[in-house]
Design a protein around this motif. Structure first.
Motif, PDB file in Angstrom:
ATOM      1  N   THR A  61       0.981 -20.492  31.717  1.00 54.32           N
ATOM      2  CA  THR A  61       0.986 -20.693  33.165  1.00 54.32           C
ATOM      3  C   THR A  61      -0.360 -21.194  33.646  1.00 54.32           C
ATOM      4  N   PHE A  62      -0.313 -21.867  34.764  1.00 60.20           N
ATOM      5  CA  PHE A  62      -1.507 -22.445  35.369  1.00 60.20           C
ATOM      6  C   PHE A  62      -1.560 -22.006  36.820  1.00 60.20           C
ATOM      7  N   ALA A  63      -2.691 -21.405  37.215  1.00 62.39           N
ATOM      8  CA  ALA A  63      -2.908 -21.021  38.610  1.00 62.39           C
ATOM      9  C   ALA A  63      -3.830 -22.064  39.240  1.00 62.39           C
ATOM     10  N   ARG A  64      -3.454 -22.562  40.389  1.00 60.89           N
ATOM     11  CA  ARG A  64      -4.197 -23.652  41.015  1.00 60.89           C
ATOM     12  C   ARG A  64      -5.662 -23.313  41.231  1.00 60.89           C
ATOM     13  N   ASN A  65      -5.971 -22.111  41.695  1.00 59.16           N
ATOM     14  CA  ASN A  65      -7.349 -21.732  42.001  1.00 59.16           C
ATOM     15  C   ASN A  65      -8.113 -21.196  40.798  1.00 59.16           C
ATOM     16  N   GLU A  66      -7.394 -20.722  39.789  1.00 58.32           N
ATOM     17  CA  GLU A  66      -8.050 -20.037  38.672  1.00 58.32           C
ATOM     18  C   GLU A  66      -7.968 -20.790  37.349  1.00 58.32           C
ATOM     19  N   GLY A  67      -7.097 -21.758  37.228  1.00 62.35           N
ATOM     20  CA  GLY A  67      -6.946 -22.501  35.982  1.00 62.35           C
ATOM     21  C   GLY A  67      -5.883 -21.882  35.084  1.00 62.35           C
ATOM     22  N   LEU A  68      -6.004 -22.127  33.779  1.00 64.31           N
ATOM     23  CA  LEU A  68      -5.023 -21.591  32.832  1.00 64.31           C
ATOM     24  C   LEU A  68      -5.111 -20.077  32.757  1.00 64.31           C
ATOM     25  N   ARG A  69      -3.969 -19.431  32.698  1.00 61.40           N
ATOM     26  CA  ARG A  69      -3.893 -17.980  32.573  1.00 61.40           C
ATOM     27  C   ARG A  69      -3.800 -17.618  31.095  1.00 61.40           C
ATOM     28  N   THR A  70      -4.185 -16.413  30.747  1.00 64.78           N
ATOM     29  CA  THR A  70      -4.113 -15.965  29.354  1.00 64.78           C
ATOM     30  C   THR A  70      -2.644 -15.750  28.985  1.00 64.78           C
ATOM     31  N   PRO A  71      -2.148 -16.485  27.983  1.00 64.21           N
ATOM     32  CA  PRO A  71      -0.733 -16.362  27.623  1.00 64.21           C
ATOM     33  C   PRO A  71      -0.483 -15.155  26.728  1.00 64.21           C
ATOM     34  N   LYS A  72       0.752 -14.692  26.723  1.00 62.56           N
ATOM     35  CA  LYS A  72       1.150 -13.614  25.816  1.00 62.56           C
ATOM     36  C   LYS A  72       1.468 -14.228  24.464  1.00 62.56           C
ATOM     37  N   THR A  73       0.879 -13.658  23.413  1.00 64.43           N
ATOM     38  CA  THR A  73       1.113 -14.189  22.071  1.00 64.43           C
ATOM     39  C   THR A  73       2.302 -13.489  21.420  1.00 64.43           C
ATOM     40  N   THR A  74       2.787 -14.069  20.342  1.00 63.03           N
ATOM     41  CA  THR A  74       3.918 -13.496  19.623  1.00 63.03           C
ATOM     42  C   THR A  74       3.430 -12.403  18.666  1.00 63.03           C
ATOM     43  N   LEU A  75       4.360 -11.660  18.122  1.00 60.95           N
ATOM     44  CA  LEU A  75       4.047 -10.500  17.284  1.00 60.95           C
ATOM     45  C   LEU A  75       3.128 -10.804  16.107  1.00 60.95           C
ATOM     46  N   PRO A  76       3.340 -11.870  15.331  1.00 60.18           N
ATOM     47  CA  PRO A  76       2.433 -12.093  14.193  1.00 60.18           C
ATOM     48  C   PRO A  76       0.974 -12.221  14.613  1.00 60.18           C
ATOM     49  N   PHE A  77       0.720 -12.870  15.736  1.00 60.11           N
ATOM     50  CA  PHE A  77      -0.659 -13.032  16.183  1.00 60.11           C
ATOM     51  C   PHE A  77      -1.221 -11.730  16.752  1.00 60.11           C
ATOM     52  N   LYS A  78      -0.365 -10.892  17.325  1.00 59.73           N
ATOM     53  CA  LYS A  78      -0.825  -9.577  17.793  1.00 59.73           C
ATOM     54  C   LYS A  78      -1.241  -8.712  16.603  1.00 59.73           C
ATOM     55  N   VAL A  79      -0.497  -8.820  15.511  1.00 59.55           N
ATOM     56  CA  VAL A  79      -0.829  -8.050  14.309  1.00 59.55           C
ATOM     57  C   VAL A  79      -2.167  -8.519  13.741  1.00 59.55           C
ATOM     58  N   VAL A  80      -2.348  -9.836  13.637  1.00 60.97           N
ATOM     59  CA  VAL A  80      -3.596 -10.379  13.120  1.00 60.97           C
ATOM     60  C   VAL A  80      -4.759  -9.991  14.029  1.00 60.97           C
ATOM     61  N   GLU A  81      -4.537 -10.014  15.341  1.00 64.35           N
ATOM     62  CA  GLU A  81      -5.572  -9.625  16.289  1.00 64.35           C
ATOM     63  C   GLU A  81      -5.956  -8.156  16.098  1.00 64.35           C
ATOM     64  N   GLY A  82      -4.982  -7.325  15.775  1.00 64.35           N
ATOM     65  CA  GLY A  82      -5.257  -5.916  15.538  1.00 64.35           C
ATOM     66  C   GLY A  82      -6.187  -5.699  14.360  1.00 64.35           C
ATOM     67  N   PHE A  83      -6.072  -6.538  13.342  1.00 64.01           N
ATOM     68  CA  PHE A  83      -6.962  -6.427  12.195  1.00 64.01           C
ATOM     69  C   PHE A  83      -8.384  -6.845  12.548  1.00 64.01           C
ATOM     70  N   SER A  84      -8.518  -7.880  13.346  1.00 62.70           N
ATOM     71  CA  SER A  84      -9.847  -8.419  13.619  1.00 62.70           C
ATOM     72  C   SER A  84     -10.558  -7.715  14.770  1.00 62.70           C
ATOM     73  N   CYS A  85      -9.829  -7.017  15.624  1.00 62.48           N
ATOM     74  CA  CYS A  85     -10.438  -6.394  16.802  1.00 62.48           C
ATOM     75  C   CYS A  85     -10.457  -4.873  16.702  1.00 62.48           C
ATOM     76  N   GLN A  86     -10.699  -4.372  15.513  1.00 62.00           N
ATOM     77  CA  GLN A  86     -10.776  -2.924  15.377  1.00 62.00           C
ATOM     78  C   GLN A  86     -12.027  -2.433  16.087  1.00 62.00           C
ATOM     79  N   LYS A  87     -12.128  -1.136  16.267  1.00 66.05           N
ATOM     80  CA  LYS A  87     -13.229  -0.565  17.032  1.00 66.05           C
ATOM     81  C   LYS A  87     -14.575  -0.983  16.440  1.00 66.05           C
ATOM     82  N   LYS A  88     -15.352  -1.637  17.269  1.00 66.66           N
ATOM     83  CA  LYS A  88     -16.668  -2.099  16.851  1.00 66.66           C
ATOM     84  C   LYS A  88     -17.696  -1.553  17.823  1.00 66.66           C
ATOM     85  N   ILE A  89     -18.811  -1.104  17.281  1.00 63.64           N
ATOM     86  CA  ILE A  89     -19.880  -0.592  18.130  1.00 63.64           C
ATOM     87  C   ILE A  89     -21.181  -1.287  17.753  1.00 63.64           C
ATOM     88  N   MET A  90     -22.097  -1.327  18.694  1.00 69.07           N
ATOM     89  CA  MET A  90     -23.390  -1.959  18.427  1.00 69.07           C
ATOM     90  C   MET A  90     -24.325  -0.952  17.778  1.00 69.07           C
TER      91      MET A  90
END
Length: 101
Positions: A61-90
């Protein structure tokens, strides 16, 4: 007419059979998941539409004032994202090693 009949009979016999084996389809799916950009940059319009359908759960989707909106991804990409975005601390300012006297 007989030739057309034979062609139609052959098509009926092959109906319901998969065009490719499970292993071939699984291999293609893994290749896509490993690098969808490679398929996208091929320039093939059909391949690009396939990438969009496989990667995003709904239309982008595209919002006129804000630009492209963050799209919902499909299940395989959510799974891959879960592997790469595990709890990280500085790290603390002092680092990981104990201070030296």
């Amino acid at each position: 007419m007989e030739r057309e009949k034979l062609i139609l009979d052959e098509k009926l016999q092959n109906k319901g059979k998969p065009l490719h084996t499970f292993e071939q389809m699984f291999e293609h799916a893994l290749q896509f998941l490993s690098n969808p950009w490679k398929l996208w940059k091929s320039g093939n319009l059909i391949a690009q539409r396939t990438v969009l359908r496989l990667a995003f759960a709904e239309q982008i989707t595209f919002a006129r004032n804000e630009g492209l909106r963050t799209p919902k991804t499909t299940l395989p990409f959510k799974v891959v994202e879960g592997f790469s975005c595990q709890k990280k601390i500085m790290a603390d300012r002092g680092g990981f090693e104990p201070p030296t006297p």
